[in-house]
Design a protein around this motif. Structure first.
Motif, PDB file in Angstrom:
ATOM      1  N   HIS A  90     -36.595   6.670 -14.205  1.00 11.57           N
ATOM      2  CA  HIS A  90     -36.478   5.680 -14.983  1.00 11.57           C
ATOM      3  C   HIS A  90     -35.225   4.672 -14.874  1.00 11.57           C
ATOM      4  O   HIS A  90     -35.332   3.575 -15.058  1.00 11.57           O
ATOM      5  CB  HIS A  90     -36.186   6.630 -16.463  1.00 11.57           C
ATOM      6  N   ARG A  91     -34.163   5.348 -14.204  1.00 12.81           N
ATOM      7  CA  ARG A  91     -32.937   4.929 -13.876  1.00 12.81           C
ATOM      8  C   ARG A  91     -33.120   3.752 -13.032  1.00 12.81           C
ATOM      9  O   ARG A  91     -32.859   2.451 -13.173  1.00 12.81           O
ATOM     10  CB  ARG A  91     -31.975   5.751 -13.657  1.00 12.81           C
ATOM     11  N   ASN A  92     -33.900   4.094 -12.033  1.00 15.80           N
ATOM     12  CA  ASN A  92     -34.197   3.005 -10.719  1.00 15.80           C
ATOM     13  C   ASN A  92     -35.124   2.034 -11.214  1.00 15.80           C
ATOM     14  O   ASN A  92     -34.876   0.992 -10.799  1.00 15.80           O
ATOM     15  CB  ASN A  92     -34.802   4.085  -9.696  1.00 15.80           C
ATOM     16  N   ARG A  93     -36.192   2.363 -12.142  1.00 15.33           N
ATOM     17  CA  ARG A  93     -36.968   1.279 -12.456  1.00 15.33           C
ATOM     18  C   ARG A  93     -36.216   0.286 -13.184  1.00 15.33           C
ATOM     19  O   ARG A  93     -36.569  -0.975 -13.312  1.00 15.33           O
ATOM     20  CB  ARG A  93     -38.133   1.839 -13.276  1.00 15.33           C
ATOM     21  N   MET A  94     -35.369   0.808 -14.171  1.00 14.70           N
ATOM     22  CA  MET A  94     -34.629   0.100 -15.285  1.00 14.70           C
ATOM     23  C   MET A  94     -33.531  -0.930 -14.310  1.00 14.70           C
ATOM     24  O   MET A  94     -33.595  -2.155 -14.574  1.00 14.70           O
ATOM     25  CB  MET A  94     -33.852   0.926 -16.283  1.00 14.70           C
TER      26      MET A  94
ATOM     27  N   ALA B  80     -33.936  -1.698 -11.212  1.00 13.67           N
ATOM     28  CA  ALA B  80     -34.749  -2.769 -10.622  1.00 13.67           C
ATOM     29  C   ALA B  80     -35.179  -4.152 -11.519  1.00 13.67           C
ATOM     30  O   ALA B  80     -35.094  -5.219 -11.121  1.00 13.67           O
ATOM     31  CB  ALA B  80     -35.806  -2.211  -9.923  1.00 13.67           C
ATOM     32  N   SER B  81     -35.721  -3.691 -12.744  1.00 10.79           N
ATOM     33  CA  SER B  81     -35.948  -4.658 -13.815  1.00 10.79           C
ATOM     34  C   SER B  81     -34.797  -5.563 -14.020  1.00 10.79           C
ATOM     35  O   SER B  81     -35.139  -6.835 -14.312  1.00 10.79           O
ATOM     36  CB  SER B  81     -36.662  -3.827 -15.041  1.00 10.79           C
ATOM     37  N   LEU B  82     -33.506  -5.074 -14.023  1.00 15.17           N
ATOM     38  CA  LEU B  82     -32.365  -5.830 -14.515  1.00 15.17           C
ATOM     39  C   LEU B  82     -31.920  -6.902 -13.296  1.00 15.17           C
ATOM     40  O   LEU B  82     -31.738  -7.961 -13.625  1.00 15.17           O
ATOM     41  CB  LEU B  82     -31.217  -4.893 -14.648  1.00 15.17           C
TER      42      LEU B  82
ATOM     43  N   THR C 251     -26.123  -7.506 -20.925  1.00 14.20           N
ATOM     44  CA  THR C 251     -26.430  -6.172 -20.919  1.00 14.20           C
ATOM     45  C   THR C 251     -25.195  -5.322 -21.152  1.00 14.20           C
ATOM     46  O   THR C 251     -24.239  -5.829 -21.432  1.00 14.20           O
ATOM     47  CB  THR C 251     -27.107  -5.567 -19.782  1.00 14.20           C
ATOM     48  N   THR C 252     -25.448  -4.206 -21.338  1.00 17.07           N
ATOM     49  CA  THR C 252     -24.081  -3.270 -21.491  1.00 17.07           C
ATOM     50  C   THR C 252     -23.240  -3.159 -20.249  1.00 17.07           C
ATOM     51  O   THR C 252     -23.768  -3.722 -19.022  1.00 17.07           O
ATOM     52  CB  THR C 252     -24.481  -1.892 -22.127  1.00 17.07           C
ATOM     53  N   LEU C 253     -22.086  -2.794 -20.400  1.00 20.30           N
ATOM     54  CA  LEU C 253     -21.099  -2.780 -19.146  1.00 20.30           C
ATOM     55  C   LEU C 253     -21.716  -1.980 -18.155  1.00 20.30           C
ATOM     56  O   LEU C 253     -21.347  -2.277 -16.950  1.00 20.30           O
ATOM     57  CB  LEU C 253     -19.731  -2.596 -19.599  1.00 20.30           C
ATOM     58  N   ALA C 254     -22.001  -0.700 -18.686  1.00 22.22           N
ATOM     59  CA  ALA C 254     -22.205   0.259 -17.731  1.00 22.22           C
ATOM     60  C   ALA C 254     -23.461  -0.238 -16.837  1.00 22.22           C
ATOM     61  O   ALA C 254     -23.668   0.156 -15.607  1.00 22.22           O
ATOM     62  CB  ALA C 254     -22.308   1.729 -18.359  1.00 22.22           C
ATOM     63  N   LYS C 255     -24.469  -0.617 -17.349  1.00 20.40           N
ATOM     64  CA  LYS C 255     -25.719  -1.169 -16.874  1.00 20.40           C
ATOM     65  C   LYS C 255     -25.315  -2.200 -15.833  1.00 20.40           C
ATOM     66  O   LYS C 255     -25.872  -2.220 -14.808  1.00 20.40           O
ATOM     67  CB  LYS C 255     -26.822  -1.448 -17.595  1.00 20.40           C
TER      68      LYS C 255
ATOM     69  N   ALA D 262     -23.781  -0.928 -12.588  1.00 13.55           N
ATOM     70  CA  ALA D 262     -24.900  -0.329 -11.880  1.00 13.55           C
ATOM     71  C   ALA D 262     -25.822  -1.306 -11.229  1.00 13.55           C
ATOM     72  O   ALA D 262     -26.398  -1.136 -10.096  1.00 13.55           O
ATOM     73  CB  ALA D 262     -25.816   0.751 -12.530  1.00 13.55           C
ATOM     74  N   ALA D 263     -26.423  -2.298 -12.055  1.00 13.76           N
ATOM     75  CA  ALA D 263     -27.137  -3.275 -11.491  1.00 13.76           C
ATOM     76  C   ALA D 263     -26.469  -4.200 -10.380  1.00 13.76           C
ATOM     77  O   ALA D 263     -26.945  -4.857  -9.498  1.00 13.76           O
ATOM     78  CB  ALA D 263     -27.750  -4.234 -12.637  1.00 13.76           C
ATOM     79  N   ARG D 264     -25.104  -4.362 -10.749  1.00 12.08           N
ATOM     80  CA  ARG D 264     -24.378  -5.277  -9.572  1.00 12.08           C
ATOM     81  C   ARG D 264     -24.445  -4.638  -8.246  1.00 12.08           C
ATOM     82  O   ARG D 264     -24.826  -5.267  -7.312  1.00 12.08           O
ATOM     83  CB  ARG D 264     -23.040  -5.375 -10.174  1.00 12.08           C
ATOM     84  N   SER D 265     -24.246  -3.376  -8.042  1.00  6.08           N
ATOM     85  CA  SER D 265     -24.458  -2.630  -6.697  1.00  6.08           C
ATOM     86  C   SER D 265     -25.901  -3.023  -6.205  1.00  6.08           C
ATOM     87  O   SER D 265     -25.676  -3.282  -4.947  1.00  6.08           O
ATOM     88  CB  SER D 265     -24.123  -1.221  -7.094  1.00  6.08           C
ATOM     89  N   LEU D 266     -26.875  -2.516  -6.776  1.00  7.79           N
ATOM     90  CA  LEU D 266     -28.187  -2.942  -6.473  1.00  7.79           C
ATOM     91  C   LEU D 266     -28.356  -4.294  -6.045  1.00  7.79           C
ATOM     92  O   LEU D 266     -28.998  -4.752  -4.892  1.00  7.79           O
ATOM     93  CB  LEU D 266     -29.279  -2.439  -7.406  1.00  7.79           C
TER      94      LEU D 266
END
Length: 144
Positions: free
Chosen positions: A16-20, A22-24, A36-40, A43-47
């Motif tokens: 679920h986390r990986n799909r979320m 990727a969607s972001l 989005t939220t700061l935590a997300k 995490a999305a910045r890294s990807l």
């Protein structure tokens, strides 16, 4: 103890986390900016940054790896290779920025904006997905 464990779990199972995430990142690629939220966002910045670094190579192998990481979102992968990666070809890293927003959500989650550091400029390609090319090229009519 969680020493040296860098994965932000975000309260979700791994798939679920990986799909979320990727969607972001796909939304970031399409719209150049997401809220989005700061935590997300962290995490999305890294990807997103890893994908841009991968896409700067421009090889078929890099395209297949990026497509797999974005779960076969062909449109996002195409934009990433054709517009975003060439735009950052001379930049060694740090392709995104996180801007913290002052207000919090109803559940007190801190909000943030994740965006590209340098937005691609010029042409209809640089516009967000919601903008139309006709609206960008309209000029006021002159009377003869």
């Amino acid at each position: 103890m969680r020493h040296r464990k860098r994965t932000a779990k975000l309260g979700r199972k791994s798939e679920h986390r990986n799909r979320m995430l990727a969607s972001l990142v796909c939304s970031l690629i399409r719209h150049n900016r997401i809220t989005t939220t700061l935590a997300k966002a962290k995490a999305a910045r890294s990807l997103a940054e890893k994908l841009v670094t991968l896409c700067k190579k421009g090889t078929l192998h890099a395209r297949r790896l990026a497509s797999a990481r974005l779960y076969q979102d062909e449109d996002a992968c195409r934009v990433l290779f054709k517009q975003i990666a060439p735009h950052f070809k001379n930049r060694p890293g740090g392709y995104t920025r996180i801007i913290r927003l002052g207000q919090r959500r109803g559940d007190a989650a801190q909000m943030a904006i994740l965006e590209w550091v340098e937005l691609p400029t010029g042409g209809a390609e640089a516009q967000p997905a919601g903008a139309t090319a006709a609206a960008a090229t309209t000029e006021p009519a002159t009377k003869a």
